[in-house]
Design a protein around this motif. Structure first.
Motif, PDB file in Angstrom:
ATOM      1  N   MET A 186       0.970  -0.898   0.359  1.00  0.00           N
ATOM      2  CA  MET A 186      -0.118   0.055  -0.125  1.00  0.00           C
ATOM      3  C   MET A 186       1.075   1.254  -0.289  1.00  0.00           C
ATOM      4  O   MET A 186       0.836   2.384  -0.809  1.00  0.00           O
ATOM      5  CB  MET A 186      -0.872  -0.146   1.217  1.00  0.00           C
ATOM      6  CG  MET A 186      -1.856  -0.394   1.250  1.00  0.00           C
ATOM      7  SD  MET A 186      -3.209  -0.597  -0.157  1.00  0.00           S
ATOM      8  CE  MET A 186      -3.699   0.863   0.208  1.00  0.00           C
ATOM      9  N   ALA A 187       2.192   1.224   0.143  1.00  0.00           N
ATOM     10  CA  ALA A 187       2.769   2.592   0.531  1.00  0.00           C
ATOM     11  C   ALA A 187       3.201   2.483  -0.516  1.00  0.00           C
ATOM     12  O   ALA A 187       3.034   4.047  -0.709  1.00  0.00           O
ATOM     13  CB  ALA A 187       3.992   1.688   1.787  1.00  0.00           C
ATOM     14  N   ILE A 188       3.840   1.997  -1.126  1.00  0.00           N
ATOM     15  CA  ILE A 188       4.091   1.130  -2.790  1.00  0.00           C
ATOM     16  C   ILE A 188       2.489   2.840  -3.473  1.00  0.00           C
ATOM     17  O   ILE A 188       3.384   3.411  -4.458  1.00  0.00           O
ATOM     18  CB  ILE A 188       4.884   0.437  -3.330  1.00  0.00           C
ATOM     19  CG1 ILE A 188       5.966   0.002  -2.485  1.00  0.00           C
ATOM     20  CG2 ILE A 188       5.591   0.707  -4.760  1.00  0.00           C
ATOM     21  CD1 ILE A 188       6.836  -1.357  -2.867  1.00  0.00           C
ATOM     22  N   TRP A 189       2.040   1.362  -3.255  1.00  0.00           N
ATOM     23  CA  TRP A 189       1.020   2.255  -4.320  1.00  0.00           C
ATOM     24  C   TRP A 189       0.564   3.646  -3.992  1.00  0.00           C
ATOM     25  O   TRP A 189       0.697   4.221  -4.654  1.00  0.00           O
ATOM     26  CB  TRP A 189      -0.308   1.405  -3.428  1.00  0.00           C
ATOM     27  CG  TRP A 189      -1.366   1.387  -4.260  1.00  0.00           C
ATOM     28  CD1 TRP A 189      -2.432   3.002  -5.478  1.00  0.00           C
ATOM     29  CD2 TRP A 189      -2.813   0.287  -4.729  1.00  0.00           C
ATOM     30  NE1 TRP A 189      -3.235   1.759  -6.358  1.00  0.00           N
ATOM     31  CE2 TRP A 189      -3.587   0.906  -5.827  1.00  0.00           C
ATOM     32  CE3 TRP A 189      -2.893  -0.353  -4.346  1.00  0.00           C
ATOM     33  CZ2 TRP A 189      -4.590   0.373  -5.678  1.00  0.00           C
ATOM     34  CZ3 TRP A 189      -3.753  -1.402  -4.526  1.00  0.00           C
ATOM     35  CH2 TRP A 189      -4.512  -1.103  -5.683  1.00  0.00           C
ATOM     36  N   THR A 190       0.791   4.344  -2.905  1.00  0.00           N
ATOM     37  CA  THR A 190       0.143   5.544  -2.297  1.00  0.00           C
ATOM     38  C   THR A 190       1.174   6.558  -2.959  1.00  0.00           C
ATOM     39  O   THR A 190       1.207   7.720  -3.723  1.00  0.00           O
ATOM     40  CB  THR A 190       0.094   5.788  -1.258  1.00  0.00           C
ATOM     41  OG1 THR A 190      -0.868   4.839  -0.303  1.00  0.00           O
ATOM     42  CG2 THR A 190      -0.348   7.189  -0.041  1.00  0.00           C
ATOM     43  N   GLY A 191       2.721   5.997  -2.914  1.00  0.00           N
ATOM     44  CA  GLY A 191       3.576   6.696  -3.312  1.00  0.00           C
ATOM     45  C   GLY A 191       3.885   7.487  -5.114  1.00  0.00           C
ATOM     46  O   GLY A 191       4.029   7.915  -5.361  1.00  0.00           O
ATOM     47  N   ALA A 192       3.211   5.743  -5.474  1.00  0.00           N
ATOM     48  CA  ALA A 192       3.274   6.149  -6.569  1.00  0.00           C
ATOM     49  C   ALA A 192       2.364   7.027  -7.635  1.00  0.00           C
ATOM     50  O   ALA A 192       2.163   7.587  -8.280  1.00  0.00           O
ATOM     51  CB  ALA A 192       3.404   4.725  -7.442  1.00  0.00           C
ATOM     52  N   VAL A 193       0.753   6.922  -6.519  1.00  0.00           N
ATOM     53  CA  VAL A 193      -0.245   7.870  -6.863  1.00  0.00           C
ATOM     54  C   VAL A 193       0.365   9.310  -6.906  1.00  0.00           C
ATOM     55  O   VAL A 193      -0.060  10.270  -8.087  1.00  0.00           O
ATOM     56  CB  VAL A 193      -1.020   7.329  -5.923  1.00  0.00           C
ATOM     57  CG1 VAL A 193      -2.371   8.226  -6.674  1.00  0.00           C
ATOM     58  CG2 VAL A 193      -1.748   5.870  -6.672  1.00  0.00           C
ATOM     59  N   VAL A 194       1.045   9.778  -5.588  1.00  0.00           N
ATOM     60  CA  VAL A 194       1.409  10.713  -5.631  1.00  0.00           C
ATOM     61  C   VAL A 194       2.539  11.155  -6.900  1.00  0.00           C
ATOM     62  O   VAL A 194       2.363  12.114  -7.149  1.00  0.00           O
ATOM     63  CB  VAL A 194       2.434  11.319  -4.540  1.00  0.00           C
ATOM     64  CG1 VAL A 194       2.776  12.472  -4.438  1.00  0.00           C
ATOM     65  CG2 VAL A 194       1.317  10.609  -3.530  1.00  0.00           C
ATOM     66  N   PHE A 195       3.318  10.576  -7.436  1.00  0.00           N
ATOM     67  CA  PHE A 195       4.365  10.249  -8.438  1.00  0.00           C
ATOM     68  C   PHE A 195       3.666  10.995  -9.656  1.00  0.00           C
ATOM     69  O   PHE A 195       3.627  11.277 -10.124  1.00  0.00           O
ATOM     70  CB  PHE A 195       5.320   9.186  -8.393  1.00  0.00           C
ATOM     71  CG  PHE A 195       6.523   9.320  -9.380  1.00  0.00           C
ATOM     72  CD1 PHE A 195       6.937  10.645  -9.890  1.00  0.00           C
ATOM     73  CD2 PHE A 195       7.159   7.821  -9.558  1.00  0.00           C
ATOM     74  CE1 PHE A 195       7.939  10.922 -10.507  1.00  0.00           C
ATOM     75  CE2 PHE A 195       8.220   8.077 -10.566  1.00  0.00           C
ATOM     76  CZ  PHE A 195       8.550   9.773 -11.144  1.00  0.00           C
ATOM     77  N   SER A 196       2.445   9.775  -9.572  1.00  0.00           N
ATOM     78  CA  SER A 196       1.727  10.439 -10.585  1.00  0.00           C
ATOM     79  C   SER A 196       1.392  11.153 -11.368  1.00  0.00           C
ATOM     80  O   SER A 196       1.362  12.119 -12.030  1.00  0.00           O
ATOM     81  CB  SER A 196       0.472   8.970 -10.827  1.00  0.00           C
ATOM     82  OG  SER A 196       1.256   7.996 -11.360  1.00  0.00           O
ATOM     83  N   GLY A 197       0.313  12.050 -10.055  1.00  0.00           N
ATOM     84  CA  GLY A 197       0.206  13.934  -9.608  1.00  0.00           C
ATOM     85  C   GLY A 197       1.229  14.440 -10.291  1.00  0.00           C
ATOM     86  O   GLY A 197       0.744  15.758 -10.358  1.00  0.00           O
ATOM     87  N   LEU A 198       2.588  14.105  -9.954  1.00  0.00           N
ATOM     88  CA  LEU A 198       3.116  15.331 -10.379  1.00  0.00           C
ATOM     89  C   LEU A 198       3.983  15.659 -11.327  1.00  0.00           C
ATOM     90  O   LEU A 198       5.399  15.820 -11.302  1.00  0.00           O
ATOM     91  CB  LEU A 198       4.421  14.980  -8.628  1.00  0.00           C
ATOM     92  CG  LEU A 198       4.158  15.691  -7.242  1.00  0.00           C
ATOM     93  CD1 LEU A 198       4.828  14.858  -6.172  1.00  0.00           C
ATOM     94  CD2 LEU A 198       3.575  17.323  -7.458  1.00  0.00           C
ATOM     95  N   SER A 199       3.555  14.192 -11.807  1.00  0.00           N
ATOM     96  CA  SER A 199       4.385  14.079 -13.380  1.00  0.00           C
ATOM     97  C   SER A 199       4.940  14.796 -14.388  1.00  0.00           C
ATOM     98  O   SER A 199       3.371  15.566 -13.944  1.00  0.00           O
ATOM     99  CB  SER A 199       4.194  12.493 -13.669  1.00  0.00           C
ATOM    100  OG  SER A 199       4.345  11.389 -13.262  1.00  0.00           O
ATOM    101  N   GLN A 200       5.581  15.363 -14.943  1.00  0.00           N
ATOM    102  CA  GLN A 200       5.529  16.648 -15.785  1.00  0.00           C
ATOM    103  C   GLN A 200       5.630  16.037 -17.130  1.00  0.00           C
ATOM    104  O   GLN A 200       5.669  16.699 -18.445  1.00  0.00           O
ATOM    105  CB  GLN A 200       6.362  17.499 -15.702  1.00  0.00           C
ATOM    106  CG  GLN A 200       6.513  18.362 -14.713  1.00  0.00           C
ATOM    107  CD  GLN A 200       5.277  18.833 -14.393  1.00  0.00           C
ATOM    108  OE1 GLN A 200       4.909  19.817 -15.025  1.00  0.00           O
ATOM    109  NE2 GLN A 200       4.326  18.610 -12.910  1.00  0.00           N
TER     110      GLN A 200
END
Length: 388
Positions: A1-15
């Motif tokens: 779940m930690a990897i999942w949540t971190g990846a979701v944040v990473f998706s939102g910050l992707s440029q």
């Protein structure tokens, strides 16, 4: 779940595309890891009379997530208080806000150290016995190392590396005919689900003249309602029709597999013609009604299919089996179908392309009938062994 949540944040910050692709890949990594552990644990700790219902409710999150994702994604475009380039990112940040507390909760829950510990406890209570499909041999060297053609979890020794263990586990999975047939049937079903999720709204809009907003609401209501009620109904029916615990553990597990397959076959027989005829309809409400029936049947199979995948494997092998199933249904199903159906849409037209996806639902009928034959052969072997 930690990897999942971190990846979701990473998706939102992707440029850019490549960082977004990496982030979405990490999301899938987290999903598969979570499913591979959560499903066997739910099946083990749930009350015997409700095991399938518990799993069905858990897997109902997938279609409900599809529906909610389409809704939230559409609404995020109307958040005018944010710059336009950031509106779509709000859906990812909202998901992270929801999942972050779950990470903290899971971190504080105490549970079994490993699936091997659960298997040892289960064996000590005579709760499960290994299920070996017919014409499969279990061979073992004196030091506990498994040879090819085995279908049970190998004994882990001090010198056995994790890589050797993984190779042995994968060998057991691909030589387990029952597991392979169920996973292939699930993958072909997911092929249709993936095509419908990607092209369903556009199909309703273009073919029947709905606005994209109205088409999105229509498709979201169908998918959300059938996902929620279909999954719950399928799990409930299986729990009421499968035999209750008692007697020989191995025979009981086989009888549960047979009960699950009866429901899977009935639902797949109804689903395939409903979906095919639906895409032939010129009237939008006839199409909606048949699509509802088709998706209801698809989601009623979710609980029985995932229960069968778990029940046909030894406990220690279940996380790997669930993980490989997740990989297979995405690789052969909802990751492949948008590419294939998109190319077919460009070449033969939207309606004919979606008909191809609907015809894929014929395969689960054939594959589940074959896996039912394997289950029945296993039962005959178990009864023959019991009488010796």
């Amino acid at each position: 779940m930690a990897i999942w949540t971190g990846a979701v944040v990473f998706s939102g910050l992707s440029q850019e595309f490549w960082t977004l692709l990496i982030a979405r890949s990490l999301t899938g990594f987290g999903e598969a890891s979570f499913l591979s552990v959560a499903s066997p644990l739910i099946d083990f700790f749930a009350p015997d009379r409700s095991r399938s219902t518990y799993l069905a409710i858990f897997y109902a999150a997938i279609p409900i997530g599809y529906a909610m994702g389409a809704t939230v994604g559409g609404l995020s475009g109307s958040l005018h208080m944010f710059p336009k380039s950031w509106r779509w990112r709000c859906a990812y940040f909202l998901e992270a806000l929801v999942t972050a507390p779950l990470v903290m909760i899971f971190a504080t829950i105490r549970g079994p150290e490993s699936m091997e510990a659960i298997e040892q406890f289960s064996n000590s209570q005579n709760m499960t016995q290994e299920i070996v499909p017919p014409n499969t041999q279990r061979t073992e060297e004196s030091d506990g190392t498994l040879l090819p053609n085995t279908t049970v979890a190998p004994t882990t020794t001090a010198h056995t590396s994790k890589w050797t263990q993984l190779k042995a586990d994968l060998l057991q999975l691909i030589t387990n005919r029952l597991y392979v047939l169920i996973v292939l049937g699930y993958a072909t079903q997911t092929f249709f689900v993936g095509a419908a999720a990607v092209f369903g709204v556009e199909y309703i809009s273009k073919v029947y003249g709905f606005s994209k907003g109205k088409a999105g609401i229509t498709f979201g209501l169908i998918t959300g309602s059938t996902g929620l009620f279909g999954s719950a109904i399928g799990g409930y029916i299986l729990d009421r029709t499968k035999p209750q615990a008692g007697g020989d553990a191995k025979t009981h597990t086989i009888e549960m597999l047979i009960a699950a397959h009866r429901l899977m076959i009935v639902c797949s027989v109804v689903t395939a013609p409903a979906a095919v005829v639906g895409f032939l309809m010129g009237n939008v409400w006839a199409f909606v009604g048949l699509l509802f029936v088709g998706e209801l049947g698809v989601f009623m199979m979710i609980g029985p299919i995932n229960s069968s995948i778990i029940w046909c494997l030894p406990i220690a092998l279940q996380p790997t089996g669930v993980a490989m199933n997740t990989l297979a249904i995405h690789l052969l199903g909802d990751a492949l179908s948008p590419i294939v159906i998109g190319a077919l849409t460009d070449s033969i037209g939207r309606r004919h392309a979606m008909l191809v996806s609907a015809f894929m639902l014929v395969w689960p009928v054939l594959l589940f009938c074959l896996s039912m034959l394997v289950c029945q052969a296993m039962k005959r072997d178990a009864l023959r062994t019991a009488t010796v």
